[in-house]
Write a protein that holds these residues in place. Sequence first.
Motif, PDB file in Angstrom:
ATOM      1  N   ARG A 187      23.222 -30.262  99.862  1.00  0.00           N
ATOM      2  CA  ARG A 187      24.048 -29.193 100.710  1.00  0.00           C
ATOM      3  C   ARG A 187      22.599 -29.126 102.200  1.00  0.00           C
ATOM      4  NH1 ARG A 187      28.734 -28.642  99.757  1.00  0.00           N
ATOM      5  NH2 ARG A 187      29.353 -27.932  97.789  1.00  0.00           N
ATOM      6  N   GLN A 188      21.653 -29.338 102.111  1.00  0.00           N
ATOM      7  CA  GLN A 188      20.509 -28.780 102.940  1.00  0.00           C
ATOM      8  C   GLN A 188      21.106 -30.058 104.108  1.00  0.00           C
ATOM      9  OE1 GLN A 188      16.924 -28.338 100.082  1.00  0.00           O
ATOM     10  NE2 GLN A 188      16.334 -27.780 102.170  1.00  0.00           N
ATOM     11  N   LYS A 189      21.011 -31.206 103.715  1.00  0.00           N
ATOM     12  CA  LYS A 189      21.316 -32.322 104.767  1.00  0.00           C
ATOM     13  C   LYS A 189      22.680 -32.116 105.287  1.00  0.00           C
ATOM     14  CE  LYS A 189      18.319 -35.808 102.596  1.00  0.00           C
ATOM     15  NZ  LYS A 189      17.365 -34.714 101.611  1.00  0.00           N
ATOM     16  N   GLU A 190      23.647 -31.637 104.469  1.00  0.00           N
ATOM     17  CA  GLU A 190      24.872 -31.381 105.017  1.00  0.00           C
ATOM     18  C   GLU A 190      24.973 -30.382 106.048  1.00  0.00           C
ATOM     19  OE1 GLU A 190      28.792 -28.785 103.343  1.00  0.00           O
ATOM     20  OE2 GLU A 190      27.881 -30.411 101.807  1.00  0.00           O
ATOM     21  N   TRP A 191      24.188 -29.250 105.810  1.00  0.00           N
ATOM     22  CA  TRP A 191      24.056 -28.305 106.840  1.00  0.00           C
ATOM     23  C   TRP A 191      23.407 -28.838 108.079  1.00  0.00           C
ATOM     24  CZ3 TRP A 191      21.411 -24.492 102.950  1.00  0.00           C
ATOM     25  CH2 TRP A 191      22.130 -24.006 102.100  1.00  0.00           C
ATOM     26  N   ASN A 248      22.760 -20.947  96.441  1.00  0.00           N
ATOM     27  CA  ASN A 248      22.404 -21.210  94.927  1.00  0.00           C
ATOM     28  C   ASN A 248      23.505 -22.320  94.221  1.00  0.00           C
ATOM     29  OD1 ASN A 248      21.613 -21.197  92.249  1.00  0.00           O
ATOM     30  ND2 ASN A 248      22.833 -19.187  91.700  1.00  0.00           N
ATOM     31  N   GLN A 249      23.234 -23.496  94.496  1.00  0.00           N
ATOM     32  CA  GLN A 249      24.030 -24.607  94.088  1.00  0.00           C
ATOM     33  C   GLN A 249      23.722 -24.706  92.369  1.00  0.00           C
ATOM     34  OE1 GLN A 249      26.450 -26.223  95.772  1.00  0.00           O
ATOM     35  NE2 GLN A 249      25.915 -24.693  97.360  1.00  0.00           N
ATOM     36  N   ALA A 262      17.645 -29.481  92.284  1.00  0.00           N
ATOM     37  CA  ALA A 262      16.511 -28.925  92.867  1.00  0.00           C
ATOM     38  C   ALA A 262      17.020 -27.575  93.535  1.00  0.00           C
ATOM     39  CB  ALA A 262      15.657 -29.526  93.602  1.00  0.00           C
ATOM     40  N   GLY A 263      16.371 -26.322  93.739  1.00  0.00           N
ATOM     41  CA  GLY A 263      16.738 -25.359  94.403  1.00  0.00           C
ATOM     42  C   GLY A 263      16.499 -25.570  95.962  1.00  0.00           C
ATOM     43  N   ILE A 264      17.132 -24.745  96.705  1.00  0.00           N
ATOM     44  CA  ILE A 264      17.093 -24.714  98.034  1.00  0.00           C
ATOM     45  C   ILE A 264      15.917 -23.865  98.663  1.00  0.00           C
ATOM     46  CG2 ILE A 264      18.497 -24.271 100.200  1.00  0.00           C
ATOM     47  CD1 ILE A 264      20.978 -25.116  98.976  1.00  0.00           C
ATOM     48  N   PRO A 265      15.146 -24.186  99.461  1.00  0.00           N
ATOM     49  CA  PRO A 265      13.779 -23.376  99.737  1.00  0.00           C
ATOM     50  C   PRO A 265      14.584 -22.136 100.312  1.00  0.00           C
ATOM     51  CG  PRO A 265      13.443 -25.481 100.282  1.00  0.00           C
ATOM     52  CD  PRO A 265      14.814 -25.461 100.078  1.00  0.00           C
ATOM     53  N   ILE A 266      13.723 -21.015 100.402  1.00  0.00           N
ATOM     54  CA  ILE A 266      14.206 -19.662 100.918  1.00  0.00           C
ATOM     55  C   ILE A 266      14.201 -19.928 102.431  1.00  0.00           C
ATOM     56  CG2 ILE A 266      12.051 -18.646 101.089  1.00  0.00           C
ATOM     57  CD1 ILE A 266      13.064 -16.110  99.904  1.00  0.00           C
ATOM     58  N   THR A 267      13.335 -20.530 102.935  1.00  0.00           N
ATOM     59  CA  THR A 267      13.665 -20.729 104.368  1.00  0.00           C
ATOM     60  C   THR A 267      14.605 -21.390 105.041  1.00  0.00           C
ATOM     61  OG1 THR A 267      12.008 -22.751 104.210  1.00  0.00           O
ATOM     62  CG2 THR A 267      11.150 -20.426 104.392  1.00  0.00           C
ATOM     63  N   GLN A 268      15.387 -22.064 104.185  1.00  0.00           N
ATOM     64  CA  GLN A 268      16.553 -22.881 104.668  1.00  0.00           C
ATOM     65  C   GLN A 268      17.939 -22.148 104.674  1.00  0.00           C
ATOM     66  OE1 GLN A 268      16.544 -26.084 105.842  1.00  0.00           O
ATOM     67  NE2 GLN A 268      14.141 -25.752 105.783  1.00  0.00           N
ATOM     68  N   PHE A 269      18.795 -22.000 105.432  1.00  0.00           N
ATOM     69  CA  PHE A 269      20.040 -21.207 105.445  1.00  0.00           C
ATOM     70  C   PHE A 269      20.885 -22.388 105.917  1.00  0.00           C
ATOM     71  CE2 PHE A 269      16.686 -18.433 106.132  1.00  0.00           C
ATOM     72  CZ  PHE A 269      16.789 -17.314 105.304  1.00  0.00           C
ATOM     73  N   PRO A 270      22.286 -22.033 105.307  1.00  0.00           N
ATOM     74  CA  PRO A 270      23.424 -23.076 105.997  1.00  0.00           C
ATOM     75  C   PRO A 270      23.762 -22.633 107.340  1.00  0.00           C
ATOM     76  CG  PRO A 270      24.277 -21.015 104.489  1.00  0.00           C
ATOM     77  CD  PRO A 270      22.569 -21.158 104.612  1.00  0.00           C
ATOM     78  N   TYR A 271      24.264 -23.946 107.755  1.00  0.00           N
ATOM     79  CA  TYR A 271      24.732 -23.527 109.387  1.00  0.00           C
ATOM     80  C   TYR A 271      26.058 -23.119 109.260  1.00  0.00           C
ATOM     81  CZ  TYR A 271      26.177 -24.474 114.250  1.00  0.00           C
ATOM     82  OH  TYR A 271      26.596 -24.400 115.510  1.00  0.00           O
ATOM     83  N   LEU A 272      26.276 -22.150 110.079  1.00  0.00           N
ATOM     84  CA  LEU A 272      27.618 -21.623 110.515  1.00  0.00           C
ATOM     85  C   LEU A 272      28.101 -21.534 111.759  1.00  0.00           C
ATOM     86  CD1 LEU A 272      26.739 -19.987 107.555  1.00  0.00           C
ATOM     87  CD2 LEU A 272      28.465 -18.591 108.275  1.00  0.00           C
ATOM     88  N   THR A 273      29.394 -21.757 112.113  1.00  0.00           N
ATOM     89  CA  THR A 273      29.888 -22.011 113.405  1.00  0.00           C
ATOM     90  C   THR A 273      30.235 -20.518 113.667  1.00  0.00           C
ATOM     91  OG1 THR A 273      32.165 -22.158 112.693  1.00  0.00           O
ATOM     92  CG2 THR A 273      30.848 -24.420 113.056  1.00  0.00           C
TER      93      THR A 273
END
Length: 208
Positions: free
Chosen positions: A113-117, A148-149, A154-165
């Motif tokens: 997901r992080q790389k996807e964002w 929360n996948q 591995a979990g996603i760091p709290i500093t990482q957020f999805p990108y939304l248009t």
Amino acid sequence: MASRKPVFNQQVLYDTTPLPDSIPKVKELGTTSAPLMSAAYFIGARCKDYNDDFMQCKTQNPGKGEFECLKEGRRVTRCARSVINDINTHCLDQFRAHWECLDNNNHQLWQCRQKEWSLNKCVFEKLGLEKTVPGQPKDEVPVQFRRNQTFAHAGIPITQFPYLTPNQRAEQVENLRLRNPKKADRIDQWDEERRQKKAAEAAVEAKA
């Protein structure tokens, strides 16, 4: 037992008959499954009309759509090829990071997901293509935006957020407003603070 001995033929046969001139000449995509999966939603965003024409043609020609719909199919291929080429040109690093992650994780989207964002952000900003997963409930956070996948390694760091248009963000704020108005109001407050901060920074840069 059969008296005839088995005969195996491994010769590859090629049909050298050229396609008729009415069929567009298009090179194949030349991608493996991981890059194609990574770019699939962007291909769908740009090539929706061509895809719809192709599927309509196959529906109208049951049993022989492979032959009757070659022209529509080539248009789909040409459009998909343009998407792959544009992503390679403008977002190569993010694209490669995402499809390599998919390739190393059995094509499980929730592992990457992080790389996807990062890829979504680049593709939207450079190409104007938005990833949309159809058929998701309106009252839930879309699966590609969830931090929360459940089955991820591995979990996603709290500093990482999805990108939304902008459109996606407006939809999510509206859905959140229906579920929890207090949180939605807090988001509006954060947006206003962020706008004021950016305006102040721009003013400082202008004076400098």
